[in-house]
Scaffold this motif. Structure first.
Motif, PDB file in Angstrom:
ATOM      1  N   SER A 329      25.211  18.788 -32.564  1.00  0.00           N
ATOM      2  CA  SER A 329      24.696  18.019 -31.418  1.00  0.00           C
ATOM      3  C   SER A 329      25.593  16.816 -31.119  1.00  0.00           C
ATOM      4  CB  SER A 329      23.257  17.567 -31.708  1.00  0.00           C
ATOM      5  OG  SER A 329      22.400  18.683 -31.819  1.00  0.00           O
ATOM      6  N   ALA A 330      26.070  16.173 -32.173  1.00  0.00           N
ATOM      7  CA  ALA A 330      26.938  15.011 -31.977  1.00  0.00           C
ATOM      8  C   ALA A 330      28.248  15.417 -31.301  1.00  0.00           C
ATOM      9  CB  ALA A 330      27.219  14.338 -33.312  1.00  0.00           C
ATOM     10  N   PHE A 331      28.840  16.506 -31.801  1.00  0.00           N
ATOM     11  CA  PHE A 331      30.096  16.984 -31.196  1.00  0.00           C
ATOM     12  C   PHE A 331      29.872  17.430 -29.751  1.00  0.00           C
ATOM     13  CE2 PHE A 331      31.581  18.268 -35.709  1.00  0.00           C
ATOM     14  CZ  PHE A 331      32.087  16.995 -35.922  1.00  0.00           C
ATOM     15  N   LEU A 332      28.766  18.100 -29.508  1.00  0.00           N
ATOM     16  CA  LEU A 332      28.473  18.590 -28.150  1.00  0.00           C
ATOM     17  C   LEU A 332      28.290  17.427 -27.186  1.00  0.00           C
ATOM     18  CD1 LEU A 332      27.897  20.836 -26.151  1.00  0.00           C
ATOM     19  CD2 LEU A 332      25.525  20.877 -26.984  1.00  0.00           C
ATOM     20  N   SER A 356      49.834  10.306 -10.312  1.00  0.00           N
ATOM     21  CA  SER A 356      49.987  10.966 -11.619  1.00  0.00           C
ATOM     22  C   SER A 356      48.743  10.666 -12.470  1.00  0.00           C
ATOM     23  CB  SER A 356      51.239  10.464 -12.329  1.00  0.00           C
ATOM     24  OG  SER A 356      51.328  11.025 -13.616  1.00  0.00           O
ATOM     25  N   THR A 357      48.215  11.707 -13.132  1.00  0.00           N
ATOM     26  CA  THR A 357      47.016  11.505 -13.961  1.00  0.00           C
ATOM     27  C   THR A 357      47.132  12.333 -15.256  1.00  0.00           C
ATOM     28  OG1 THR A 357      44.609  11.563 -13.957  1.00  0.00           O
ATOM     29  CG2 THR A 357      45.699  13.449 -12.975  1.00  0.00           C
ATOM     30  N   GLU A 358      46.249  12.050 -16.230  1.00  0.00           N
ATOM     31  CA  GLU A 358      46.265  12.771 -17.523  1.00  0.00           C
ATOM     32  C   GLU A 358      44.824  13.032 -17.960  1.00  0.00           C
ATOM     33  OE1 GLU A 358      48.062  12.419 -22.066  1.00  0.00           O
ATOM     34  OE2 GLU A 358      48.524  10.888 -20.567  1.00  0.00           O
ATOM     35  N   LEU A 359      44.511  14.286 -18.179  1.00  0.00           N
ATOM     36  CA  LEU A 359      43.153  14.667 -18.605  1.00  0.00           C
ATOM     37  C   LEU A 359      42.952  14.351 -20.088  1.00  0.00           C
ATOM     38  CD1 LEU A 359      42.691  18.127 -16.819  1.00  0.00           C
ATOM     39  CD2 LEU A 359      42.047  15.848 -16.005  1.00  0.00           C
ATOM     40  N   ILE A 360      41.671  14.058 -20.425  1.00  0.00           N
ATOM     41  CA  ILE A 360      41.307  13.842 -21.846  1.00  0.00           C
ATOM     42  C   ILE A 360      41.311  15.182 -22.560  1.00  0.00           C
ATOM     43  CG2 ILE A 360      39.490  13.091 -23.421  1.00  0.00           C
ATOM     44  CD1 ILE A 360      38.567  11.170 -21.232  1.00  0.00           C
ATOM     45  N   SER A 361      41.959  15.256 -23.723  1.00  0.00           N
ATOM     46  CA  SER A 361      41.982  16.517 -24.486  1.00  0.00           C
ATOM     47  C   SER A 361      40.647  16.716 -25.224  1.00  0.00           C
ATOM     48  CB  SER A 361      43.120  16.517 -25.498  1.00  0.00           C
ATOM     49  OG  SER A 361      43.084  17.691 -26.271  1.00  0.00           O
ATOM     50  N   THR A 362      40.041  17.858 -25.017  1.00  0.00           N
ATOM     51  CA  THR A 362      38.773  18.197 -25.701  1.00  0.00           C
ATOM     52  C   THR A 362      39.034  19.060 -26.948  1.00  0.00           C
ATOM     53  OG1 THR A 362      38.508  20.170 -24.326  1.00  0.00           O
ATOM     54  CG2 THR A 362      37.488  18.119 -23.539  1.00  0.00           C
ATOM     55  N   LYS A 363      40.274  19.167 -27.319  1.00  0.00           N
ATOM     56  CA  LYS A 363      40.651  20.063 -28.420  1.00  0.00           C
ATOM     57  C   LYS A 363      39.906  19.750 -29.719  1.00  0.00           C
ATOM     58  CE  LYS A 363      44.630  21.733 -31.016  1.00  0.00           C
ATOM     59  NZ  LYS A 363      46.090  21.675 -31.222  1.00  0.00           N
ATOM     60  N   VAL A 364      39.884  18.468 -30.103  1.00  0.00           N
ATOM     61  CA  VAL A 364      39.253  18.096 -31.395  1.00  0.00           C
ATOM     62  C   VAL A 364      37.782  18.464 -31.405  1.00  0.00           C
ATOM     63  CG1 VAL A 364      38.672  16.172 -32.905  1.00  0.00           C
ATOM     64  CG2 VAL A 364      40.934  16.278 -31.815  1.00  0.00           C
ATOM     65  N   GLN A 365      37.097  18.100 -30.307  1.00  0.00           N
ATOM     66  CA  GLN A 365      35.661  18.377 -30.269  1.00  0.00           C
ATOM     67  C   GLN A 365      35.383  19.881 -30.261  1.00  0.00           C
ATOM     68  OE1 GLN A 365      33.506  15.932 -30.677  1.00  0.00           O
ATOM     69  NE2 GLN A 365      35.308  14.585 -30.764  1.00  0.00           N
ATOM     70  N   GLU A 367      37.310  22.258 -31.418  1.00  0.00           N
ATOM     71  CA  GLU A 367      37.618  22.833 -32.725  1.00  0.00           C
ATOM     72  C   GLU A 367      36.541  22.487 -33.754  1.00  0.00           C
ATOM     73  OE1 GLU A 367      41.528  21.469 -33.654  1.00  0.00           O
ATOM     74  OE2 GLU A 367      42.527  23.088 -32.543  1.00  0.00           O
ATOM     75  N   ASN A 368      36.029  21.258 -33.674  1.00  0.00           N
ATOM     76  CA  ASN A 368      34.928  20.890 -34.589  1.00  0.00           C
ATOM     77  C   ASN A 368      33.719  21.787 -34.354  1.00  0.00           C
ATOM     78  OD1 ASN A 368      36.373  18.852 -35.815  1.00  0.00           O
ATOM     79  ND2 ASN A 368      35.598  17.235 -34.453  1.00  0.00           N
ATOM     80  N   ILE A 369      33.392  21.977 -33.077  1.00  0.00           N
ATOM     81  CA  ILE A 369      32.247  22.839 -32.759  1.00  0.00           C
ATOM     82  C   ILE A 369      32.526  24.277 -33.199  1.00  0.00           C
ATOM     83  CG2 ILE A 369      30.950  23.854 -30.852  1.00  0.00           C
ATOM     84  CD1 ILE A 369      31.197  21.153 -29.409  1.00  0.00           C
ATOM     85  N   GLU A 370      33.757  24.715 -32.960  1.00  0.00           N
ATOM     86  CA  GLU A 370      34.119  26.082 -33.357  1.00  0.00           C
ATOM     87  C   GLU A 370      33.997  26.246 -34.873  1.00  0.00           C
ATOM     88  OE1 GLU A 370      37.694  29.145 -32.315  1.00  0.00           O
ATOM     89  OE2 GLU A 370      38.271  27.193 -33.163  1.00  0.00           O
ATOM     90  N   ASN A 371      34.442  25.248 -35.627  1.00  0.00           N
ATOM     91  CA  ASN A 371      34.357  25.318 -37.088  1.00  0.00           C
ATOM     92  C   ASN A 371      32.905  25.403 -37.555  1.00  0.00           C
ATOM     93  OD1 ASN A 371      37.131  25.250 -37.381  1.00  0.00           O
ATOM     94  ND2 ASN A 371      37.209  23.010 -37.605  1.00  0.00           N
ATOM     95  N   LEU A 372      32.044  24.604 -36.915  1.00  0.00           N
ATOM     96  CA  LEU A 372      30.627  24.662 -37.281  1.00  0.00           C
ATOM     97  C   LEU A 372      30.042  26.048 -37.014  1.00  0.00           C
ATOM     98  CD1 LEU A 372      29.233  21.211 -36.017  1.00  0.00           C
ATOM     99  CD2 LEU A 372      29.672  21.920 -38.378  1.00  0.00           C
ATOM    100  N   ILE A 373      30.438  26.618 -35.880  1.00  0.00           N
ATOM    101  CA  ILE A 373      29.929  27.955 -35.544  1.00  0.00           C
ATOM    102  C   ILE A 373      30.464  29.002 -36.525  1.00  0.00           C
ATOM    103  CG2 ILE A 373      30.017  29.790 -33.813  1.00  0.00           C
ATOM    104  CD1 ILE A 373      29.928  27.610 -31.665  1.00  0.00           C
ATOM    105  N   VAL A 374      31.745  28.869 -36.882  1.00  0.00           N
ATOM    106  CA  VAL A 374      32.346  29.810 -37.842  1.00  0.00           C
ATOM    107  C   VAL A 374      31.652  29.702 -39.199  1.00  0.00           C
ATOM    108  CG1 VAL A 374      34.433  30.331 -39.150  1.00  0.00           C
ATOM    109  CG2 VAL A 374      34.580  29.915 -36.680  1.00  0.00           C
TER     110      VAL A 374
END
Length: 742
Positions: A329-332, A356-365, A367-374
């Motif tokens: 829930s925290a990661f989500l 010019s703009t730069e999007l926030i990377s959601t990779k960490v969150q 991957e954390n969620i993916e790890n919990l699901i795995v």
């Protein structure tokens, strides 16, 4: 040899019954007529009779010996038919034959004694083994079962009794090859397997976020999307940084030349051409890419967020969830926030492509969620594997639990098995030795029986009976062979007539006993004349005069000597009698040996129609009939009131009337109290009536009520007649002790 007799729930023996323990080679049992002696002899003769189902005989080494019982039934069995079976003895055997048989009998007795010794040792070892087993069983029950009952009760099912639990421990100790787990691992597995029966759990949906990360890292977001630089209008647009504003305004230009901003006719074809050249195909492609990627990103974010929120909702309401819902829930929550920010940035980029703009990377969150699901799906897989193989998993866990328990108590288990193995080897060796002795006994006994057949004869028994009859004055009859049947004998008068029906009771009793003594030495069967036996003699002199009584006692005393010296085949004697003189005579040895470890004494009494027994061990309780009267009086609580009064009467008659020559009035007038005089008169009046009259009805009816008063008057007779010392001596009162006076 008989070691003890228990008799109850038969005749005068109540349900509590009596037990005659510590029987020896020679046993004297005294008791008055009707007290239960014959019941005792009948029990020994036929213990398997249904009437004696509550009684039992205990034999030394559990080896019964042949019993020859003399009682009233014996006479009826052997003389009721008018003839007697011949008794085989070794009388015709040569000295060498007899010595050979005696040598074999001695060897047989030696083998038997060794067999009894081996059996006793065997029973001790078996008892020790059983005791060790019980101690081990109790120890593991307390240390293993009770200590772990709550935690591993499921593993103990089927073994919740001490015996089965012990057997299970020993079986697992020998066969359990399971991997040793820690107590924490066992508890964790137990919660899954031993809890509620598990069911298949669905896997969580996996997430795909590779494309999202690609969009977030696309270079288009950092690129400043502007028009073509070599167009004349480009300089002004770029100078004023109006790329986005002009591009936005292009959509307002119509077909005519009116400017959408100033409404003047300034939009010429040339101007339109410059705008189109400035915002060329490259610019349009970039704008299209920004729009396409933004839409794709927003769509994928929305879909992924929906999936994750659905997972969160389902797992929060699932008590069996394997997902770490708090972290999820925290990661989500963080991820959703990042999605919102990126959507805003994408929207701004679409409005102002030149920025010019730069999007926030959601990779960490992600991957954390993916790890919990795995991790969750891994646990679900483990869980489902257990469910799919529940029986095997449960059995494996149970074996692992037993393995843990065994290893924690290996020392005590190994020590027990080592002791049991040692004892079992000893027991098996003893069993083989005992079996070998049994085989030797059977073989040697068979040889003795064959030897007996070759050297036995019935004539010596007949000659011996006739010799004794003539020696003691029975000259008018003798034992002769039957003319009709072989090996049958009859009692014949001098005139040749059969004397069976004309014998007096005393004669019949005497000849019956002589025949019994011959049976004791031999047998009606040739092969069994040398078998060991026990003699039980119940009142052999009921109707005999004093001369024959002396003969019978002498014959029995010869048997007693041989039994004590362990010669011959008679190994034990139990003598029951009601005759005080006969008891005293037959139990007399030599006047010097007052006690003997091979001889024990008992007295049977009957009170209120119930028999009881008192053991005296080596102390002969009967010295004379007069002393017996005093012993009976000292045991008055075990006799009825009338018996007590009669005993007092007989003591007074013997001591004062016969020995002291005192008259009745001398005893009565010694009392001053009239009531005591009457009680004294009631005692001595029996003397005058020859023991046939009844005392005054008053005293018969009140016998139990005034029994204490009788004792007091009885005592006072001795005191008032100045024979207090005699009273104290016979009542075993110390000389320096005063007699209490009521």
């Amino acid at each position: 040899m008989l070691e003890s007799i228990t008799v109850k729930s038969i005749a005068t023996y109540d349900a509590k019954g009596v037990q005659i323990d510590n029987l020896r080679k020679i046993n004297f049992i005294y008791g008055t007529n009707g007290c239960g002696k014959t019941t005792l002899s009948k029990l020994i003769y036929n213990p398997t009779d249904a009437a004696y189902s509550d009684c039992c005989l205990r034999w030394k080494g559990n080896l019964p010996v042949n019993v020859l019982v003399y009682n009233k039934d014996f006479r009826e069995r052997n003389f009721g038919k008018g003839k007697m079976d011949g008794v085989f003895t070794l009388g015709q055997a040569t000295k060498e034959d007899i010595e050979a048989i005696e040598k074999m009998q001695s060897k047989l007795a030696e083998i038997r004694d060794k067999g009894i010794e081996k059996k006793e040792t065997l029973e001790k070892q078996q008892k020790k083994k059983s005791q060790e087993d019980n101690e081990f069983k109790e120890a593991i029950w307390l240390d293993i079962y009770k200590e772990n009952e709550d935690e591993f009760k499921e593993a103990f099912r089927g073994f919740m009794k001490k015996d089965s639990f012990r057997d299970k421990i020993l079986d697992e100790f020998k066969s359990n090859k399971e991997t040793l787990l820690t107590i924490e691992e066992l508890k964790e597995k137990s919660q899954t397997i031993f809890g509620k029966t598990p069911t298949i759990l669905p896997f969580l949906s996996t997430i795909e976020f590779k494309r999202l990360l690609e969009i977030e890292s696309d270079k288009i977001w950092n690129k400043k999307i502007i028009g073509k630089a070599d167009v004349p209008i480009a300089g002004l647009i770029q100078k004023l940084n109006l790329n986005d504003w002009v591009n936005e305004g292009r959509s307002y230009i119509t077909e005519d030349e009116t400017c959408p901003f100033c409404q003047q006719k300034t939009i010429s074809e040339s101007f339109k051409k410059q705008l189109e050249d400035f915002f060329d195909e490259s610019f349009l492609q970039d704008i299209t890419q920004v729009k396409f990627l933004s839409e794709e990103y927003n769509r994928d974010c929305r879909n992924l967020q929906n999936i994750l929120e659905q997972i969160e909702l389902q797992q929060k309401g699932n008590p069996e969830s394997k997902l770490n819902i708090e972290q999820f829930s925290a990661f989500l929550k963080t991820l959703v926030s990042q999605f919102i920010t990126n959507k805003e940035l994408l929207s701004n980029k679409a409005k102002e492509p030149s920025r010019s703009t730069e999007l926030i990377s959601t990779k960490v969150q992600l991957e954390n969620i993916e790890n919990l699901i795995v991790e969750c799906n891994d646990e679900i897989k483990t869980h489902n594997d257990i469910v799919n193989d529940y029986t095997n998993q449960r059995n494996n866990l149970i074996r692992a639990i037993w393995k843990y328990l065994i290893e924690g108590h290996r020392g005590i288990i190994e020590a027990f098995i080592k002791k049991q193995d040692g004892l079992e080897k000893g027991i098996q060796a003893l069993q083989l030795q005992h079996k070998d002795l049994q085989d030797k006994y059977v073989e040697l006994n068979k040889k003795i029986k064959e030897a007996n057949k070759n050297v036995t004869s019935v004539q010596p028994s007949v000659d011996e009976i006739n010799r004794i009859l003539k020696s003691y004055g029975f000259l008018n009859f003798e034992i002769v062979p039957s003319k009709k049947e072989s090996n049958q004998y009859q009692i014949q008068r001098e005139d040749g007539s059969i004397a069976e029906s004309t014998l007096s009771e005393g004669e019949a009793t005497f000849i019956t006993f002589l025949y019994y003594l011959q049976l004791a030495k031999g047998s009606t069967k040739e092969e069994s004349i040398s078998e060991e036996r026990i003699l039980v003699i119940d009142d052999p002199i009921s109707s005999l005069d004093s001369n024959v009584l002396f003969v019978v006692s002498s014959l029995i005393k010869e048997i007693i000597k041989s039994v004590k010296q362990n010669t011959g085949n008679i190994k034990q004697l139990i003598l029951l009698t009601h005759n005080v003189y006969f008891h005293k005579e037959v139990s007399f040895v030599d006047g010097r040996t007052l006690k003997n470890g091979n001889t024990h004494y008992w007295i049977i009494r009957k009170n209120n129609s119930v028999s009881s027994i008192q053991a005296f061990k080596m102390e002969n309780p009967i010295q004379s009939s007069y002393e017996l009267l005093w012993k009976e009086l000292s045991n008055s609580s075990k006799n009825s009131g009338i018996t007590v009064q009669n005993t007092m009467r007989r003591i007074i008659e013997n001591y004062f009337k016969i020995l002291g020559k005192y008259a009745d009035d001398d005893l009565i007038t010694s009392f001053d109290n009239p009531q005591e005089q009457e009680i004294c008169r009631s005692l001595v009046c029996w003397i005058n009536d020859g023991s046939h009259g009844l005392p005054d009805d008053l005293y018969v009816e009140q016998q139990d009520a005034i029994i204490d008063r009788y004792f007091e008057v009885f005592k006072q007779i001795f005191i008032k007649m100045n024979h207090e010392e005699h009273y104290k001596m016979m009542y075993r009162i110390p000389e320096d002790e005063k007699i209490a006076v009521a």
